[in-house]
Motif scaffolding. Structure first.
Motif, PDB file in Angstrom:
ATOM      1  N   UNK A   4      41.394  20.841 -24.881  1.00 36.27           N
ATOM      2  CA  UNK A   4      41.333  19.381 -24.804  1.00 36.27           C
ATOM      3  C   UNK A   4      40.714  18.944 -23.477  1.00 36.27           C
ATOM      4  N   UNK A   5      41.102  19.607 -22.398  1.00 41.51           N
ATOM      5  CA  UNK A   5      40.543  19.273 -21.091  1.00 41.51           C
ATOM      6  C   UNK A   5      39.060  19.603 -21.011  1.00 41.51           C
ATOM      7  N   UNK A   6      38.660  20.732 -21.618  1.00 46.17           N
ATOM      8  CA  UNK A   6      37.242  21.098 -21.619  1.00 46.17           C
ATOM      9  C   UNK A   6      36.422  20.074 -22.399  1.00 46.17           C
ATOM     10  N   UNK A   7      36.986  19.603 -23.509  1.00 45.04           N
ATOM     11  CA  UNK A   7      36.281  18.594 -24.312  1.00 45.04           C
ATOM     12  C   UNK A   7      36.067  17.316 -23.510  1.00 45.04           C
ATOM     13  N   UNK A   8      37.097  16.884 -22.785  1.00 42.62           N
ATOM     14  CA  UNK A   8      36.966  15.683 -21.962  1.00 42.62           C
ATOM     15  C   UNK A   8      35.921  15.877 -20.867  1.00 42.62           C
ATOM     16  N   UNK A   9      35.900  17.078 -20.263  1.00 37.62           N
ATOM     17  CA  UNK A   9      34.931  17.368 -19.209  1.00 37.62           C
ATOM     18  C   UNK A   9      33.511  17.298 -19.752  1.00 37.62           C
ATOM     19  N   UNK A  10      33.293  17.891 -20.923  1.00 37.99           N
ATOM     20  CA  UNK A  10      31.956  17.881 -21.520  1.00 37.99           C
ATOM     21  C   UNK A  10      31.518  16.452 -21.836  1.00 37.99           C
ATOM     22  N   UNK A  11      32.442  15.629 -22.365  1.00 39.59           N
ATOM     23  CA  UNK A  11      32.113  14.233 -22.674  1.00 39.59           C
ATOM     24  C   UNK A  11      31.768  13.459 -21.404  1.00 39.59           C
ATOM     25  N   UNK A  12      32.504  13.717 -20.344  1.00 44.18           N
ATOM     26  CA  UNK A  12      32.249  13.021 -19.077  1.00 44.18           C
ATOM     27  C   UNK A  12      30.898  13.415 -18.496  1.00 44.18           C
ATOM     28  N   UNK A  13      30.608  14.710 -18.496  1.00 46.26           N
ATOM     29  CA  UNK A  13      29.333  15.169 -17.961  1.00 46.26           C
ATOM     30  C   UNK A  13      28.165  14.719 -18.832  1.00 46.26           C
ATOM     31  N   UNK A  14      28.418  14.602 -20.135  1.00 47.97           N
ATOM     32  CA  UNK A  14      27.360  14.175 -21.053  1.00 47.97           C
ATOM     33  C   UNK A  14      26.913  12.742 -20.833  1.00 47.97           C
ATOM     34  N   UNK A  15      27.745  11.936 -20.201  1.00 48.71           N
ATOM     35  CA  UNK A  15      27.392  10.541 -19.955  1.00 48.71           C
ATOM     36  C   UNK A  15      26.513  10.368 -18.719  1.00 48.71           C
ATOM     37  N   UNK A  16      26.379  11.443 -17.929  1.00 46.84           N
ATOM     38  CA  UNK A  16      25.555  11.345 -16.729  1.00 46.84           C
ATOM     39  C   UNK A  16      24.075  11.300 -17.096  1.00 46.84           C
ATOM     40  N   UNK A  17      23.298  10.525 -16.341  1.00 52.51           N
ATOM     41  CA  UNK A  17      21.870  10.374 -16.626  1.00 52.51           C
ATOM     42  C   UNK A  17      21.007  11.310 -15.792  1.00 52.51           C
ATOM     43  N   UNK A  18      21.615  12.018 -14.827  1.00 51.17           N
ATOM     44  CA  UNK A  18      20.868  12.962 -13.996  1.00 51.17           C
ATOM     45  C   UNK A  18      21.180  14.386 -14.434  1.00 51.17           C
ATOM     46  N   UNK A  19      20.406  15.316 -13.921  1.00 56.77           N
ATOM     47  CA  UNK A  19      20.643  16.723 -14.266  1.00 56.77           C
ATOM     48  C   UNK A  19      21.972  17.194 -13.675  1.00 56.77           C
ATOM     49  N   UNK A  20      22.760  17.847 -14.501  1.00 52.16           N
ATOM     50  CA  UNK A  20      24.072  18.346 -14.082  1.00 52.16           C
ATOM     51  C   UNK A  20      24.038  19.869 -14.041  1.00 52.16           C
ATOM     52  N   UNK A  21      24.522  20.426 -12.947  1.00 48.02           N
ATOM     53  CA  UNK A  21      24.659  21.873 -12.813  1.00 48.02           C
ATOM     54  C   UNK A  21      26.079  22.161 -12.340  1.00 48.02           C
ATOM     55  N   UNK A  22      26.765  23.017 -13.064  1.00 50.39           N
ATOM     56  CA  UNK A  22      28.170  23.327 -12.771  1.00 50.39           C
ATOM     57  C   UNK A  22      28.302  24.764 -12.268  1.00 50.39           C
ATOM     58  N   UNK A  23      29.349  25.002 -11.498  1.00 52.69           N
ATOM     59  CA  UNK A  23      29.623  26.344 -11.005  1.00 52.69           C
ATOM     60  C   UNK A  23      31.124  26.491 -10.817  1.00 52.69           C
ATOM     61  N   UNK A  24      31.645  27.683 -11.106  1.00 51.45           N
ATOM     62  CA  UNK A  24      33.048  27.977 -10.822  1.00 51.45           C
ATOM     63  C   UNK A  24      33.204  29.463 -10.560  1.00 51.45           C
ATOM     64  N   UNK A  25      34.329  29.805  -9.958  1.00 48.52           N
ATOM     65  CA  UNK A  25      34.582  31.199  -9.573  1.00 48.52           C
ATOM     66  C   UNK A  25      35.120  31.998 -10.749  1.00 48.52           C
ATOM     67  N   UNK A  26      34.664  33.235 -10.852  1.00 45.09           N
ATOM     68  CA  UNK A  26      35.206  34.135 -11.868  1.00 45.09           C
ATOM     69  C   UNK A  26      36.675  34.393 -11.569  1.00 45.09           C
ATOM     70  N   UNK A  27      37.480  34.405 -12.610  1.00 38.48           N
ATOM     71  CA  UNK A  27      38.914  34.591 -12.402  1.00 38.48           C
ATOM     72  C   UNK A  27      39.634  34.841 -13.709  1.00 38.48           C
ATOM     73  N   UNK A  28      40.927  34.617 -13.730  1.00 37.65           N
ATOM     74  CA  UNK A  28      41.730  34.912 -14.920  1.00 37.65           C
ATOM     75  C   UNK A  28      41.424  34.010 -16.114  1.00 37.65           C
ATOM     76  N   UNK A  29      40.730  32.904 -15.889  1.00 32.22           N
ATOM     77  CA  UNK A  29      40.405  31.994 -17.004  1.00 32.22           C
ATOM     78  C   UNK A  29      39.266  32.516 -17.866  1.00 32.22           C
ATOM     79  N   UNK A  30      38.572  33.530 -17.408  1.00 35.93           N
ATOM     80  CA  UNK A  30      37.523  34.126 -18.217  1.00 35.93           C
ATOM     81  C   UNK A  30      36.259  33.280 -18.259  1.00 35.93           C
ATOM     82  N   UNK A  31      35.506  33.464 -19.334  1.00 27.19           N
ATOM     83  CA  UNK A  31      34.193  32.833 -19.441  1.00 27.19           C
ATOM     84  C   UNK A  31      34.123  31.797 -20.563  1.00 27.19           C
ATOM     85  N   UNK A  32      35.267  31.376 -21.085  1.00 29.61           N
ATOM     86  CA  UNK A  32      35.256  30.423 -22.186  1.00 29.61           C
ATOM     87  C   UNK A  32      34.668  29.075 -21.747  1.00 29.61           C
TER      88      UNK A  32
END
Length: 330
Positions: A4-32
Protein backbone atom coordinates in the motif's frame (compact mmCIF):
# COMPACT_ATOMS: atom_id res chain seq x y z
CA UNK A 1 7.25 -0.32 3.23
CA UNK A 2 4.23 -2.49 2.40
CA UNK A 3 2.45 -2.74 -0.96
CA UNK A 4 0.00 0.00 0.00
CA UNK A 5 2.84 2.38 0.84
CA UNK A 6 4.65 1.56 -2.41
CA UNK A 7 1.47 2.27 -4.37
CA UNK A 8 1.12 5.67 -2.72
CA UNK A 9 4.78 6.45 -3.44
CA UNK A 10 4.40 5.57 -7.12
CA UNK A 11 1.25 7.73 -7.40
CA UNK A 12 3.02 10.66 -5.75
CA UNK A 13 6.08 10.40 -7.97
CA UNK A 14 3.88 9.98 -11.04
CA UNK A 15 2.39 13.42 -10.49
CA UNK A 16 5.78 15.11 -10.82
CA UNK A 17 6.42 16.93 -14.11
CA UNK A 18 10.23 16.65 -13.96
CA UNK A 19 12.46 13.62 -14.34
CA UNK A 20 12.51 11.52 -11.17
CA UNK A 21 15.43 9.32 -10.16
CA UNK A 22 15.24 7.25 -6.98
CA UNK A 23 17.92 5.48 -4.97
CA UNK A 24 17.98 3.38 -1.81
CA UNK A 25 20.39 1.14 0.06
CA UNK A 26 20.39 -2.61 -0.38
CA UNK A 27 19.11 -4.28 2.75
CA UNK A 28 16.61 -6.71 4.25
CA UNK A 29 13.73 -5.23 2.22
CA UNK A 30 15.11 -6.80 -0.94
CA UNK A 31 14.49 -5.57 -4.45
CA UNK A 32 10.69 -5.51 -4.60
CA UNK A 33 10.58 -1.71 -4.36
CA UNK A 34 13.16 -1.44 -7.16
CA UNK A 35 11.16 -3.74 -9.45
CA UNK A 36 7.85 -1.99 -8.84
CA UNK A 37 9.33 1.46 -9.44
CA UNK A 38 11.00 0.28 -12.62
CA UNK A 39 7.78 -1.32 -13.79
CA UNK A 40 5.98 1.99 -13.22
CA UNK A 41 8.53 3.73 -15.44
CA UNK A 42 10.39 5.42 -12.58
CA UNK A 43 14.18 5.22 -12.70
CA UNK A 44 15.55 3.56 -9.56
CA UNK A 45 18.99 2.40 -8.46
CA UNK A 46 20.10 0.30 -5.50
CA UNK A 47 23.45 1.09 -3.92
CA UNK A 48 25.89 -0.78 -1.68
CA UNK A 49 25.52 0.65 1.87
CA UNK A 50 28.99 -0.49 2.93
CA UNK A 51 30.56 1.70 0.22
CA UNK A 52 28.60 4.87 1.02
CA UNK A 53 31.04 7.71 1.92
CA UNK A 54 30.63 8.91 5.53
CA UNK A 55 32.29 11.75 7.40
CA UNK A 56 34.30 10.51 10.42
CA UNK A 57 32.82 13.14 12.73
CA UNK A 58 29.20 12.69 11.64
CA UNK A 59 27.57 10.70 14.44
CA UNK A 60 23.98 11.86 14.07
CA UNK A 61 21.83 9.37 12.19
CA UNK A 62 18.19 9.90 11.27
CA UNK A 63 16.13 8.74 8.31
CA UNK A 64 15.80 12.31 7.01
CA UNK A 65 19.56 12.97 7.21
CA UNK A 66 20.30 9.62 5.56
CA UNK A 67 17.91 10.40 2.69
CA UNK A 68 19.42 13.86 2.16
CA UNK A 69 22.92 12.41 2.23
CA UNK A 70 22.03 9.70 -0.31
CA UNK A 71 20.42 12.27 -2.62
CA UNK A 72 23.45 14.54 -2.48
CA UNK A 73 25.97 11.73 -3.06
CA UNK A 74 23.80 10.19 -5.79
CA UNK A 75 23.70 13.48 -7.67
CA UNK A 76 27.48 13.77 -7.32
CA UNK A 77 28.02 10.22 -8.62
CA UNK A 78 29.74 9.08 -5.43
CA UNK A 79 27.59 6.01 -4.77
CA UNK A 80 28.33 2.45 -5.88
CA UNK A 81 25.34 1.06 -7.78
CA UNK A 82 24.86 -2.70 -7.56
CA UNK A 83 23.55 -5.06 -10.20
CA UNK A 84 20.05 -6.10 -9.17
CA UNK A 85 19.28 -9.76 -9.94
CA UNK A 86 16.06 -10.76 -11.60
CA UNK A 87 13.57 -12.98 -9.78
CA UNK A 88 15.05 -16.19 -11.18
CA UNK A 89 18.59 -15.32 -10.21
CA UNK A 90 17.51 -14.14 -6.78
CA UNK A 91 15.67 -17.43 -6.16
CA UNK A 92 18.79 -19.44 -7.09
CA UNK A 93 20.90 -17.22 -4.85
CA UNK A 94 18.47 -17.76 -1.96
CA UNK A 95 18.75 -21.53 -2.50
CA UNK A 96 22.55 -21.61 -2.25
CA UNK A 97 22.58 -19.17 0.67
CA UNK A 98 19.94 -21.19 2.53
CA UNK A 99 22.12 -24.25 2.12
CA UNK A 100 25.03 -22.28 3.58
CA UNK A 101 22.89 -21.25 6.56
CA UNK A 102 21.91 -24.86 7.22
CA UNK A 103 25.56 -25.91 7.04
CA UNK A 104 26.40 -23.33 9.71
CA UNK A 105 23.49 -24.53 11.85
CA UNK A 106 24.69 -28.11 11.50
CA UNK A 107 28.19 -27.18 12.62
CA UNK A 108 26.85 -25.31 15.66
CA UNK A 109 24.60 -28.20 16.65
CA UNK A 110 27.43 -30.69 16.30
CA UNK A 111 29.63 -28.52 18.51
CA UNK A 112 26.87 -28.25 21.13
CA UNK A 113 26.46 -32.02 21.21
CA UNK A 114 30.20 -32.55 21.49
CA UNK A 115 30.55 -30.04 24.32
CA UNK A 116 27.60 -31.56 26.17
CA UNK A 117 29.11 -35.04 25.99
CA UNK A 118 32.50 -33.67 27.09
CA UNK A 119 30.93 -32.01 30.13
CA UNK A 120 29.43 -35.39 31.05
CA UNK A 121 32.84 -37.05 30.84
CA UNK A 122 32.16 -38.81 27.52
CA UNK A 123 35.12 -38.45 25.15
CA UNK A 124 35.43 -40.17 21.77
CA UNK A 125 39.05 -41.15 21.03
CA UNK A 126 38.72 -43.86 18.39
CA UNK A 127 39.03 -41.81 15.20
CA UNK A 128 37.44 -38.94 13.34
CA UNK A 129 34.15 -37.55 14.55
CA UNK A 130 30.83 -37.68 12.73
CA UNK A 131 31.69 -40.91 10.98
CA UNK A 132 29.38 -43.93 11.16
CA UNK A 133 31.57 -45.34 13.94
CA UNK A 134 31.28 -42.09 15.89
CA UNK A 135 27.50 -42.05 15.49
CA UNK A 136 27.31 -45.66 16.72
CA UNK A 137 29.27 -44.61 19.81
CA UNK A 138 26.96 -41.63 20.46
CA UNK A 139 23.84 -43.80 20.24
CA UNK A 140 25.22 -46.13 22.88
CA UNK A 141 25.61 -43.30 25.39
CA UNK A 142 22.92 -43.32 28.07
CA UNK A 143 22.46 -41.22 31.20
CA UNK A 144 20.57 -42.27 34.31
CA UNK A 145 19.42 -38.72 34.91
CA UNK A 146 16.31 -38.08 32.81
CA UNK A 147 17.20 -34.42 32.24
CA UNK A 148 20.62 -35.25 30.83
CA UNK A 149 19.11 -37.99 28.68
CA UNK A 150 16.54 -35.55 27.27
CA UNK A 151 19.30 -33.08 26.37
CA UNK A 152 21.21 -35.86 24.61
CA UNK A 153 18.20 -37.08 22.63
CA UNK A 154 17.13 -33.61 21.55
CA UNK A 155 20.68 -32.68 20.57
CA UNK A 156 20.94 -35.78 18.41
CA UNK A 157 17.56 -34.99 16.85
CA UNK A 158 18.68 -31.42 16.06
CA UNK A 159 21.84 -32.65 14.31
CA UNK A 160 19.87 -35.21 12.30
CA UNK A 161 17.34 -32.56 11.31
CA UNK A 162 20.07 -30.32 9.93
CA UNK A 163 21.60 -33.26 8.09
CA UNK A 164 18.26 -34.00 6.42
CA UNK A 165 17.92 -30.35 5.43
CA UNK A 166 21.41 -30.46 3.94
CA UNK A 167 20.47 -33.48 1.84
CA UNK A 168 17.35 -31.70 0.58
CA UNK A 169 19.27 -28.58 -0.43
CA UNK A 170 22.10 -30.59 -2.00
CA UNK A 171 19.59 -32.57 -4.04
CA UNK A 172 17.89 -29.39 -5.26
CA UNK A 173 21.21 -27.75 -6.14
CA UNK A 174 22.26 -30.86 -8.10
CA UNK A 175 18.93 -30.73 -9.91
CA UNK A 176 19.43 -27.10 -10.89
CA UNK A 177 23.00 -27.77 -12.00
CA UNK A 178 21.63 -30.07 -14.72
CA UNK A 179 19.45 -27.37 -16.26
CA UNK A 180 20.65 -26.10 -19.68
CA UNK A 181 21.03 -22.50 -18.52
CA UNK A 182 23.46 -23.52 -15.74
CA UNK A 183 25.02 -26.81 -16.86
CA UNK A 184 27.73 -25.39 -19.12
CA UNK A 185 28.98 -22.85 -16.58
CA UNK A 186 28.92 -25.39 -13.75
CA UNK A 187 30.84 -27.99 -15.76
CA UNK A 188 33.50 -25.47 -16.72
CA UNK A 189 34.03 -24.19 -13.19
CA UNK A 190 34.29 -27.78 -11.98
CA UNK A 191 37.44 -28.31 -14.03
CA UNK A 192 39.21 -26.42 -11.24
CA UNK A 193 40.48 -28.37 -8.26
CA UNK A 194 38.28 -27.99 -5.18
CA UNK A 195 35.28 -26.73 -7.17
CA UNK A 196 32.37 -29.15 -7.19
CA UNK A 197 28.68 -28.70 -7.85
CA UNK A 198 27.77 -26.67 -4.75
CA UNK A 199 30.74 -24.32 -5.13
CA UNK A 200 30.17 -23.92 -8.87
CA UNK A 201 26.46 -23.18 -8.35
CA UNK A 202 27.34 -20.62 -5.67
CA UNK A 203 29.62 -18.85 -8.15
CA UNK A 204 26.91 -18.92 -10.81
CA UNK A 205 24.22 -17.66 -8.42
CA UNK A 206 26.33 -14.85 -6.96
CA UNK A 207 28.00 -13.66 -10.18
CA UNK A 208 25.64 -14.83 -12.94
CA UNK A 209 27.53 -13.23 -15.85
CA UNK A 210 31.28 -13.04 -15.28
CA UNK A 211 31.66 -10.76 -18.31
CA UNK A 212 30.40 -7.80 -16.30
CA UNK A 213 33.86 -7.72 -14.69
CA UNK A 214 36.15 -6.17 -17.29
CA UNK A 215 39.35 -7.35 -15.60
CA UNK A 216 40.30 -10.08 -13.15
CA UNK A 217 41.29 -7.62 -10.35
CA UNK A 218 37.74 -6.24 -10.42
CA UNK A 219 36.34 -9.69 -9.67
CA UNK A 220 39.00 -10.29 -7.02
CA UNK A 221 38.09 -7.01 -5.37
CA UNK A 222 34.40 -7.91 -5.36
CA UNK A 223 35.18 -10.93 -3.19
CA UNK A 224 37.00 -8.88 -0.54
CA UNK A 225 40.12 -11.05 -0.87
CA UNK A 226 42.46 -8.21 -1.85
CA UNK A 227 44.82 -6.70 0.71
CA UNK A 228 44.02 -3.42 2.41
CA UNK A 229 46.62 -0.71 1.87
CA UNK A 230 47.77 2.43 3.67
CA UNK A 231 50.62 3.95 1.68
CA UNK A 232 52.07 7.43 1.46
CA UNK A 233 55.08 8.71 -0.45
CA UNK A 234 57.72 6.00 -0.70
CA UNK A 235 56.25 4.11 2.24
CA UNK A 236 54.00 1.21 1.28
CA UNK A 237 52.05 -0.71 3.87
CA UNK A 238 49.63 -3.55 3.16
CA UNK A 239 47.36 -5.07 5.75
CA UNK A 240 44.71 -7.74 6.07
CA UNK A 241 42.18 -8.47 3.34
CA UNK A 242 39.45 -5.87 2.97
CA UNK A 243 36.49 -8.27 3.33
CA UNK A 244 34.59 -5.53 1.49
CA UNK A 245 32.76 -7.77 -0.91
CA UNK A 246 30.63 -10.84 -1.35
CA UNK A 247 31.13 -12.98 1.76
CA UNK A 248 29.48 -16.03 0.16
CA UNK A 249 31.93 -16.03 -2.74
CA UNK A 250 34.83 -15.44 -0.37
CA UNK A 251 33.90 -18.44 1.75
CA UNK A 252 33.64 -20.95 -1.12
CA UNK A 253 36.85 -19.67 -2.73
CA UNK A 254 38.83 -20.09 0.49
CA UNK A 255 37.39 -23.58 0.96
CA UNK A 256 38.42 -24.52 -2.59
CA UNK A 257 41.89 -23.00 -2.11
CA UNK A 258 42.76 -25.55 0.58
CA UNK A 259 42.80 -28.27 -2.09
CA UNK A 260 45.87 -26.71 -3.69
CA UNK A 261 48.09 -27.66 -0.76
CA UNK A 262 48.27 -31.15 -2.29
CA UNK A 263 50.52 -32.18 -5.18
CA UNK A 264 49.13 -30.97 -8.54
CA UNK A 265 48.42 -34.43 -9.91
CA UNK A 266 45.06 -34.85 -11.62
CA UNK A 267 43.20 -37.80 -10.15
CA UNK A 268 40.38 -39.75 -11.74
CA UNK A 269 37.69 -37.39 -10.45
CA UNK A 270 39.45 -34.31 -11.89
CA UNK A 271 40.09 -36.04 -15.21
CA UNK A 272 36.45 -37.02 -15.44
CA UNK A 273 35.29 -33.45 -14.81
CA UNK A 274 37.71 -32.09 -17.43
CA UNK A 275 36.83 -34.63 -20.09
CA UNK A 276 34.96 -33.09 -23.00
CA UNK A 277 35.56 -29.51 -21.91
CA UNK A 278 37.06 -26.89 -24.29
CA UNK A 279 40.83 -27.01 -24.55
CA UNK A 280 41.12 -23.40 -23.36
CA UNK A 281 39.17 -24.17 -20.17
CA UNK A 282 41.26 -27.28 -19.39
CA UNK A 283 44.45 -25.31 -20.03
CA UNK A 284 43.42 -22.67 -17.50
CA UNK A 285 42.58 -25.35 -14.92
CA UNK A 286 45.94 -27.09 -15.43
CA UNK A 287 47.84 -23.80 -15.06
CA UNK A 288 45.89 -23.17 -11.86
CA UNK A 289 47.02 -26.56 -10.52
CA UNK A 290 50.68 -25.72 -10.96
CA UNK A 291 50.67 -22.04 -10.02
CA UNK A 292 48.43 -22.24 -6.96
CA UNK A 293 50.20 -25.28 -5.53
CA UNK A 294 53.57 -23.53 -5.90
CA UNK A 295 52.18 -20.43 -4.22
CA UNK A 296 50.71 -22.41 -1.31
CA UNK A 297 53.90 -24.40 -0.71
CA UNK A 298 56.15 -21.32 -1.10
CA UNK A 299 54.17 -19.30 1.43
CA UNK A 300 54.11 -22.14 3.97
CA UNK A 301 57.53 -23.76 3.45
CA UNK A 302 59.72 -20.81 2.48
CA UNK A 303 58.10 -17.82 4.17
CA UNK A 304 56.71 -19.74 7.19
CA UNK A 305 53.21 -18.34 6.75
CA UNK A 306 50.31 -20.01 8.51
CA UNK A 307 48.26 -22.33 6.34
CA UNK A 308 45.16 -20.18 6.78
CA UNK A 309 46.97 -17.11 5.44
CA UNK A 310 48.31 -19.12 2.50
CA UNK A 311 44.80 -20.40 1.70
CA UNK A 312 43.43 -16.86 1.55
CA UNK A 313 46.27 -15.74 -0.74
CA UNK A 314 45.65 -18.73 -3.01
CA UNK A 315 41.91 -18.01 -3.00
CA UNK A 316 42.59 -14.52 -4.34
CA UNK A 317 44.50 -15.94 -7.31
CA UNK A 318 41.94 -18.71 -7.75
CA UNK A 319 39.36 -15.97 -8.29
CA UNK A 320 41.47 -14.80 -11.23
CA UNK A 321 41.39 -18.24 -12.85
CA UNK A 322 37.62 -18.44 -12.31
CA UNK A 323 37.29 -15.04 -13.99
CA UNK A 324 39.34 -16.29 -16.96
CA UNK A 325 37.11 -19.34 -17.40
CA UNK A 326 34.03 -17.13 -17.19
CA UNK A 327 35.29 -15.01 -20.11
CA UNK A 328 35.48 -17.94 -22.53
CA UNK A 329 32.62 -18.00 -25.01
CA UNK A 330 31.73 -20.74 -27.49
Amino acid sequence: MDSKGIKKLIERLGRETVEIRCVYEAGPCGYELYRKLRKAGIHCDVIAPSLTPRKPGDRVKTNRRDAQNLARLYRAGELTIIDVPDEKQEALRDLTRAREDVREDLTRRQHRLNRFLARQGCHYREGDKWTQKHWAWIRKVHFEDSNAQTVLEESIRAVEQSQEQMKTFDSKIEENAQKPEYAKKVERYQTLRGVKTTTAMTIVAEVWDMRRYGKAPQFMGSTGLVSSEHSTGDHERRGKITKAGNAHLRRVLVEAAWHYRHRPIAGQAIKKRRKGQPEAVVSIAERADQRLNRKFRRLVDRYNKKSGIAAVAVARELAGFIWAIGQIQD
